[in-house]
Design a protein around this motif. Structure first.
Motif, PDB file in Angstrom:
ATOM      1  N   PHE A 138       0.974  -1.068   0.101  1.00  0.00           N
ATOM      2  CA  PHE A 138       0.072   0.011  -0.172  1.00  0.00           C
ATOM      3  C   PHE A 138       0.976   1.139  -0.154  1.00  0.00           C
ATOM      4  CE2 PHE A 138      -2.281  -3.546   2.086  1.00  0.00           C
ATOM      5  CZ  PHE A 138      -3.401  -3.484   1.296  1.00  0.00           C
ATOM      6  N   ALA A 139       0.734   2.168  -0.739  1.00  0.00           N
ATOM      7  CA  ALA A 139       1.626   3.244  -1.142  1.00  0.00           C
ATOM      8  C   ALA A 139       0.650   4.592  -1.176  1.00  0.00           C
ATOM      9  CB  ALA A 139       2.258   3.185  -2.265  1.00  0.00           C
TER      10      ALA A 139
ATOM     11  N   LEU B 175      -8.608   2.419  -6.522  1.00  0.00           N
ATOM     12  CA  LEU B 175      -8.797   0.918  -6.682  1.00  0.00           C
ATOM     13  C   LEU B 175      -8.153   0.476  -7.698  1.00  0.00           C
ATOM     14  CD1 LEU B 175     -12.610   0.765  -5.949  1.00  0.00           C
ATOM     15  CD2 LEU B 175     -10.756  -0.262  -4.542  1.00  0.00           C
ATOM     16  N   ARG B 176      -7.950  -0.975  -7.680  1.00  0.00           N
ATOM     17  CA  ARG B 176      -7.557  -1.892  -8.910  1.00  0.00           C
ATOM     18  C   ARG B 176      -8.546  -2.402  -9.574  1.00  0.00           C
ATOM     19  NH1 ARG B 176      -2.141  -2.693  -9.650  1.00  0.00           N
ATOM     20  NH2 ARG B 176      -3.265  -2.808 -11.728  1.00  0.00           N
ATOM     21  N   SER B 177      -8.266  -2.672 -10.761  1.00  0.00           N
ATOM     22  CA  SER B 177      -9.182  -3.244 -11.655  1.00  0.00           C
ATOM     23  C   SER B 177      -9.718  -4.837 -10.895  1.00  0.00           C
ATOM     24  CB  SER B 177      -8.791  -3.583 -13.133  1.00  0.00           C
ATOM     25  OG  SER B 177      -9.562  -4.471 -13.760  1.00  0.00           O
ATOM     26  N   ARG B 178     -10.964  -5.190 -11.124  1.00  0.00           N
ATOM     27  CA  ARG B 178     -11.260  -6.317 -10.795  1.00  0.00           C
ATOM     28  C   ARG B 178     -10.791  -7.647 -11.478  1.00  0.00           C
ATOM     29  NH1 ARG B 178     -16.648  -6.316  -7.933  1.00  0.00           N
ATOM     30  NH2 ARG B 178     -17.503  -4.042  -8.115  1.00  0.00           N
TER      31      ARG B 178
ATOM     32  N   ILE C 164      -2.916   0.318  -4.181  1.00  0.00           N
ATOM     33  CA  ILE C 164      -2.163  -0.918  -4.177  1.00  0.00           C
ATOM     34  C   ILE C 164      -1.193  -1.000  -5.381  1.00  0.00           C
ATOM     35  CG2 ILE C 164      -2.684  -3.550  -4.312  1.00  0.00           C
ATOM     36  CD1 ILE C 164      -5.461  -3.001  -3.191  1.00  0.00           C
ATOM     37  N   THR C 165      -0.080  -1.362  -4.803  1.00  0.00           N
ATOM     38  CA  THR C 165       1.131  -1.654  -6.117  1.00  0.00           C
ATOM     39  C   THR C 165       2.164  -2.314  -5.662  1.00  0.00           C
ATOM     40  OG1 THR C 165       2.537  -0.298  -7.771  1.00  0.00           O
ATOM     41  CG2 THR C 165       2.295   0.448  -5.485  1.00  0.00           C
TER      42      THR C 165
ATOM     43  N   LEU D  72       6.329  -3.108  -4.718  1.00  0.00           N
ATOM     44  CA  LEU D  72       7.692  -2.263  -4.512  1.00  0.00           C
ATOM     45  C   LEU D  72       8.397  -2.642  -5.649  1.00  0.00           C
ATOM     46  CD1 LEU D  72       9.275  -0.945  -2.079  1.00  0.00           C
ATOM     47  CD2 LEU D  72      10.307  -3.293  -1.625  1.00  0.00           C
ATOM     48  N   LEU D  73       8.459  -3.646  -6.461  1.00  0.00           N
ATOM     49  CA  LEU D  73       9.093  -3.891  -7.773  1.00  0.00           C
ATOM     50  C   LEU D  73       8.934  -2.656  -8.526  1.00  0.00           C
ATOM     51  CD1 LEU D  73      10.861  -5.266  -9.750  1.00  0.00           C
ATOM     52  CD2 LEU D  73       8.500  -6.525 -10.453  1.00  0.00           C
ATOM     53  N   GLN D  74       7.636  -2.324  -8.997  1.00  0.00           N
ATOM     54  CA  GLN D  74       7.232  -1.190  -9.798  1.00  0.00           C
ATOM     55  C   GLN D  74       7.536   0.068  -9.266  1.00  0.00           C
ATOM     56  OE1 GLN D  74       3.062  -0.935 -10.954  1.00  0.00           O
ATOM     57  NE2 GLN D  74       3.472   0.766 -12.426  1.00  0.00           N
ATOM     58  N   VAL D  75       7.429   0.467  -7.960  1.00  0.00           N
ATOM     59  CA  VAL D  75       7.598   1.591  -7.548  1.00  0.00           C
ATOM     60  C   VAL D  75       9.026   2.030  -7.803  1.00  0.00           C
ATOM     61  CG1 VAL D  75       7.976   3.072  -5.315  1.00  0.00           C
ATOM     62  CG2 VAL D  75       5.963   1.705  -5.646  1.00  0.00           C
ATOM     63  N   ARG D  76      10.028   0.916  -7.319  1.00  0.00           N
ATOM     64  CA  ARG D  76      11.350   1.159  -7.457  1.00  0.00           C
ATOM     65  C   ARG D  76      11.800   1.179  -8.968  1.00  0.00           C
ATOM     66  NH1 ARG D  76      14.951  -1.803  -2.640  1.00  0.00           N
ATOM     67  NH2 ARG D  76      13.931  -0.724  -0.838  1.00  0.00           N
ATOM     68  N   ALA D  77      11.474   0.462  -9.818  1.00  0.00           N
ATOM     69  CA  ALA D  77      11.803   0.100 -11.093  1.00  0.00           C
ATOM     70  C   ALA D  77      11.507   1.535 -12.004  1.00  0.00           C
ATOM     71  CB  ALA D  77      11.265  -0.958 -11.688  1.00  0.00           C
ATOM     72  N   GLU D  78      10.336   1.982 -11.783  1.00  0.00           N
ATOM     73  CA  GLU D  78       9.915   2.853 -12.200  1.00  0.00           C
ATOM     74  C   GLU D  78      10.063   4.380 -11.781  1.00  0.00           C
ATOM     75  OE1 GLU D  78       5.746   2.561 -13.723  1.00  0.00           O
ATOM     76  OE2 GLU D  78       6.080   0.374 -14.319  1.00  0.00           O
ATOM     77  N   LYS D  79      10.900   4.275 -10.486  1.00  0.00           N
ATOM     78  CA  LYS D  79      11.223   5.618  -9.747  1.00  0.00           C
ATOM     79  C   LYS D  79       9.770   6.102  -9.640  1.00  0.00           C
ATOM     80  CE  LYS D  79      15.967   5.935 -11.252  1.00  0.00           C
ATOM     81  NZ  LYS D  79      15.855   4.545 -12.096  1.00  0.00           N
ATOM     82  N   LEU D  80       8.919   5.697  -9.154  1.00  0.00           N
ATOM     83  CA  LEU D  80       7.542   6.336  -8.833  1.00  0.00           C
ATOM     84  C   LEU D  80       7.659   7.413  -7.661  1.00  0.00           C
ATOM     85  CD1 LEU D  80       4.893   3.626  -9.269  1.00  0.00           C
ATOM     86  CD2 LEU D  80       5.896   4.958 -11.129  1.00  0.00           C
ATOM     87  N   THR D  81       6.937   8.522  -7.639  1.00  0.00           N
ATOM     88  CA  THR D  81       7.097   9.256  -6.666  1.00  0.00           C
ATOM     89  C   THR D  81       5.727   8.779  -5.599  1.00  0.00           C
ATOM     90  OG1 THR D  81       5.645  10.843  -7.806  1.00  0.00           O
ATOM     91  CG2 THR D  81       8.028  11.344  -7.799  1.00  0.00           C
ATOM     92  N   LEU D  82       5.964   7.563  -5.245  1.00  0.00           N
ATOM     93  CA  LEU D  82       5.122   7.058  -4.146  1.00  0.00           C
ATOM     94  C   LEU D  82       5.966   6.631  -2.828  1.00  0.00           C
ATOM     95  CD1 LEU D  82       2.817   5.017  -6.542  1.00  0.00           C
ATOM     96  CD2 LEU D  82       2.113   7.133  -5.268  1.00  0.00           C
ATOM     97  N   THR D  83       5.229   6.623  -1.729  1.00  0.00           N
ATOM     98  CA  THR D  83       5.898   6.364  -0.559  1.00  0.00           C
ATOM     99  C   THR D  83       5.086   4.856  -0.065  1.00  0.00           C
ATOM    100  OG1 THR D  83       6.195   8.629   0.286  1.00  0.00           O
ATOM    101  CG2 THR D  83       6.485   6.872   1.764  1.00  0.00           C
TER     102      THR D  83
END
Length: 284
Positions: free
Chosen positions: A119-120, A155-158, A208-209, A211-222
């Protein structure tokens, strides 16, 4: 004393032209390099793994320029596996290993990794979320962060893998998610990339995401801790983080050597280092 004979100039220029034509040029060499045959390896599937596979492609192409790794936009796990079965791609990124039916059809698992389903938030502050409080957060009309600030659910897609996975891990979330989907005004990320865009541009988001995507894409999410445990490669490896998520690379049983090299790269020392930097651990 040397006297220039102007009558002989055409002959001199002709000789120079013949000599220049006979000598190899750097431009011609460059053109020959550009025509070296490359082997394309097409990769597609769940969006959370796309940036990782682009980085894998960059590293492989430096060592083996004849391999051209082509990463497609998000297809999802099911779409990636279907495309692999149809030979439209060579490597499928999926949130699970190959199933029995797929193995029978000639598809196999080349390598897997585990990352953290997290959760971010778009907020810069990190908070601890209690698993027992998750159903209430999704059920409430006006949910709040632990510090009392309003919380905006994404929300994420069902049809994605995240919601079913969370319901299986925390059964009380099923009713809460159903209530959240019924409310108007809550944005839904259809793909991993769309979800990331929504989460980043929404103030006080709760998404909901991975850690792989947050770091690999350098997202501005905590990333937020869950039950006091921060998502990290170490907490995934030691089992203390409660919701690890598996991501696998699938190939056809008769895959070419170049395809297998791409799909198994994450199991090499350099590949493991890359995976760990992106918040994941290679698994057996």
């Amino acid at each position: 004393m040397f006297i220039l004979n102007f009558n002989r100039l055409p002959i001199i220029f002709t000789a120079m032209l013949i000599l220049a034509t006979a000598m190899p040029s750097h431009a011609a060499d460059a053109r020959r390099v550009e025509t070296v045959q490359t082997t394309p390896v097409r990769v597609g599937g769940t969006g959370m793994g796309l940036a990782l596979m682009r980085a894998v492609g960059d590293q492989i192409e430096k060592a083996a320029p004849a391999i051209d790794v082509q990463v497609l936009p998000s297809l999802g796990t099911a779409g990636g596996i279907n495309a692999l079965a149809a030979k439209a791609i060579d490597v499928a990124i999926a949130t699970r290993p190959a199933g029995a039916d797929e193995i029978t059809a000639g598809i196999e698992t080349a390598a897997c990794l585990s990352t953290a389903l997290i959760f971010a938030t778009s907020r810069s502050e990190s908070f601890d979320i209690k698993a027992i409080d998750l159903p209430a957060l999704y059920r409430e009309v006006n949910p709040q962060f632990p510090d009392g600030r309003p919380l905006k659910i994404i929300l994420r897609s069902r049809t994605g893998s995240e919601v079913p996975y969370l319901i299986k891990r925390f059964p009380a979330l099923e009713e809460a998610f159903t209530a959240a989907y019924r409310r108007t005004g809550i944005p839904v990320g259809a793909t991993d990339q769309e979800n990331a865009v929504l989460a980043q541009r929404t103030a006080d988001s709760f998404a909901i995401t991975t850690l792989l995507q947050v770091r690999a894409e350098k997202l501005t999410l905590t990333p937020l801790s869950l039950d006091g445990v921060m998502p990290a490669p170490q907490t995934i490896a030691d089992g203390s983080y409660p919701i690890p998520l598996k991501v696998c690379l699938l190939v056809a049983r008769d895959a070419a050597p170049a395809v297998r090299r791409v799909a198994s790269y994450i199991t090499t020392p350099a590949g493991r280092k890359l995976v760990r930097a992106f918040g994941a651990e290679v698994t057996p």
